[in-house]
Design a protein around this motif. Sequence first.
Motif, mmCIF file in Angstrom:
data_model
loop_
_atom_site.group_PDB
_atom_site.id
_atom_site.type_symbol
_atom_site.label_atom_id
_atom_site.label_comp_id
_atom_site.label_asym_id
_atom_site.label_seq_id
_atom_site.Cartn_x
_atom_site.Cartn_y
_atom_site.Cartn_z
ATOM 1 N N LEU A 160 -16.969 50.469 -23.758
ATOM 2 C CA LEU A 160 -18.211 51.246 -23.719
ATOM 3 C C LEU A 160 -18.274 52.203 -24.907
ATOM 4 O O LEU A 160 -19.321 52.360 -25.539
ATOM 5 N N SER A 161 -17.161 52.828 -25.221
ATOM 6 C CA SER A 161 -17.118 53.753 -26.365
ATOM 7 C C SER A 161 -17.315 53.019 -27.682
ATOM 8 O O SER A 161 -17.978 53.525 -28.595
ATOM 9 N N MET A 167 -20.980 52.440 -27.984
ATOM 10 C CA MET A 167 -21.700 53.647 -28.361
ATOM 11 C C MET A 167 -21.460 54.013 -29.817
ATOM 12 O O MET A 167 -22.357 54.475 -30.516
ATOM 13 N N ARG A 198 -23.543 51.765 -31.958
ATOM 14 C CA ARG A 198 -24.934 52.247 -31.968
ATOM 15 C C ARG A 198 -25.080 53.454 -32.887
ATOM 16 O O ARG A 198 -26.065 53.586 -33.613
ATOM 17 N N GLU A 199 -24.086 54.350 -32.847
ATOM 18 C CA GLU A 199 -24.120 55.541 -33.681
ATOM 19 C C GLU A 199 -23.951 55.187 -35.157
ATOM 20 O O GLU A 199 -24.584 55.799 -36.033
ATOM 21 N N TRP A 236 -17.285 59.647 -30.197
ATOM 22 C CA TRP A 236 -16.928 58.322 -29.696
ATOM 23 C C TRP A 236 -15.655 57.820 -30.339
ATOM 24 O O TRP A 236 -14.895 57.068 -29.723
ATOM 25 N N ASN A 257 -13.028 59.382 -28.320
ATOM 26 C CA ASN A 257 -12.899 58.627 -27.071
ATOM 27 C C ASN A 257 -12.051 57.376 -27.270
ATOM 28 O O ASN A 257 -11.163 57.063 -26.474
ATOM 29 N N LEU A 294 -20.022 57.650 -17.715
ATOM 30 C CA LEU A 294 -20.857 57.587 -18.911
ATOM 31 C C LEU A 294 -22.302 57.922 -18.577
ATOM 32 O O LEU A 294 -22.945 58.726 -19.252
ATOM 33 N N TYR A 295 -22.817 57.325 -17.513
ATOM 34 C CA TYR A 295 -24.209 57.558 -17.144
ATOM 35 C C TYR A 295 -24.426 59.014 -16.753
ATOM 36 O O TYR A 295 -25.412 59.639 -17.146
ATOM 37 N N VAL A 340 -24.672 61.338 -19.693
ATOM 38 C CA VAL A 340 -25.940 61.239 -20.412
ATOM 39 C C VAL A 340 -27.021 62.080 -19.735
ATOM 40 O O VAL A 340 -27.777 62.794 -20.393
ATOM 41 N N ASP A 377 -23.729 67.466 -27.012
ATOM 42 C CA ASP A 377 -23.177 66.119 -27.054
ATOM 43 C C ASP A 377 -21.689 66.145 -26.779
ATOM 44 O O ASP A 377 -21.147 65.277 -26.125
ATOM 45 N N THR A 383 -19.761 64.348 -23.652
ATOM 46 C CA THR A 383 -18.628 63.440 -23.780
ATOM 47 C C THR A 383 -17.439 63.930 -22.969
ATOM 48 O O THR A 383 -16.730 63.149 -22.358
#
Length: 339
Positions: free
Chosen positions: A56-57, A60, A63-64, A205, A208, A256-257, A260, A329, A333
């Motif tokens: 998942l990290s 992310m 995406r970043e 991330w 993480n 994670l959810y 957010v 942020d 995290t």
Amino acid sequence: MANEPVSVVFKLYCLTVMTVVAATYTVALRYTRTVSQGLYFSTTAVCITEVIKLFLSLGMLARESGSLDRLQTSVTKHVFRSPKELLKLSVPSVVYAIQNNMAFLALSNLDAAVYQVTYQLKIPCTALCTVLMLNRSLSRLQWISVFLLCGGVTLVQWHPVESTKVQVEQNPFLGFIAIAVAVLCSGFAGVYFEKVLKSSDTSLWVRNIQMYLSGIAVTLLGVFISDGPKVLEKGFFYGYTPWVCFVVFLASVGGLYTSVVVKYTDNIMKGFSAAAAIVLSTVASVLLFGLQITATFASGALLVCVSIYLYGLPTEDTTKLSRAEPPKDKEATQKLITV
């Protein structure tokens, strides 16, 4: 709280999600630990959770980064060529591995509602670590709420409640010791990780990923130290059911959810969420496990809920605390890590 305007409906949605995730995870985990036949190895569940969080990290971070090339460059630079950073993040990895395994041990010996209330001791533990490790200050009201919370937990543990529908053998004292270790780990690791985040501008991330890589190694070692012969004999996924998979899912994706949506709420709403999760866990425990509510338990649980609310109230003194807080942020995290 985020600067962008957020509707009341969306805030209520966030509150509902956080509450349901927290309560469902605790109750579902308790349910999976009350099965007397073919019980799965909790150490493998903790290990799998770390693996899922790592992927998942990575997602992310991709995406970043905006492209696979940048992702590869970032991972190569901060992971494969930064052994010192990996070693630094191995500290919270070990502590979180202990914490997560203690949660399984605690819920094998205590009812979900008792666990949910007692686990709120992470608030004073985190507060103490914040004062000692980050040189922050807490308001008088926050200190009062910390003592109220400890008093409420003491009442809950004074005369342990019984679950009439649970047939497996339990040791409430062992369960309490497991929670005590878990909250100590939660407080120290959370503050330590925040300190690491503030020491550099490295992507959250990336941090993480560094920690989860260490976490996978640590939890795999724990699997073979604790359950090695049994795992080799019965298999890594022995005893896994849809409910067990659901628990692993909540532990990895739920954090994670929640991280957010938490940034769109404030401390008061988070306090309500924690209190509501206690209520939901209690109701579920009565219905599913035959929990017998006593006056002592009810009084202690109420006191804990009030203390959580008071702790989140804004006061003038809390500006000392918020002055050193990381950007939202980073806070989000951190919440992902501690779930």
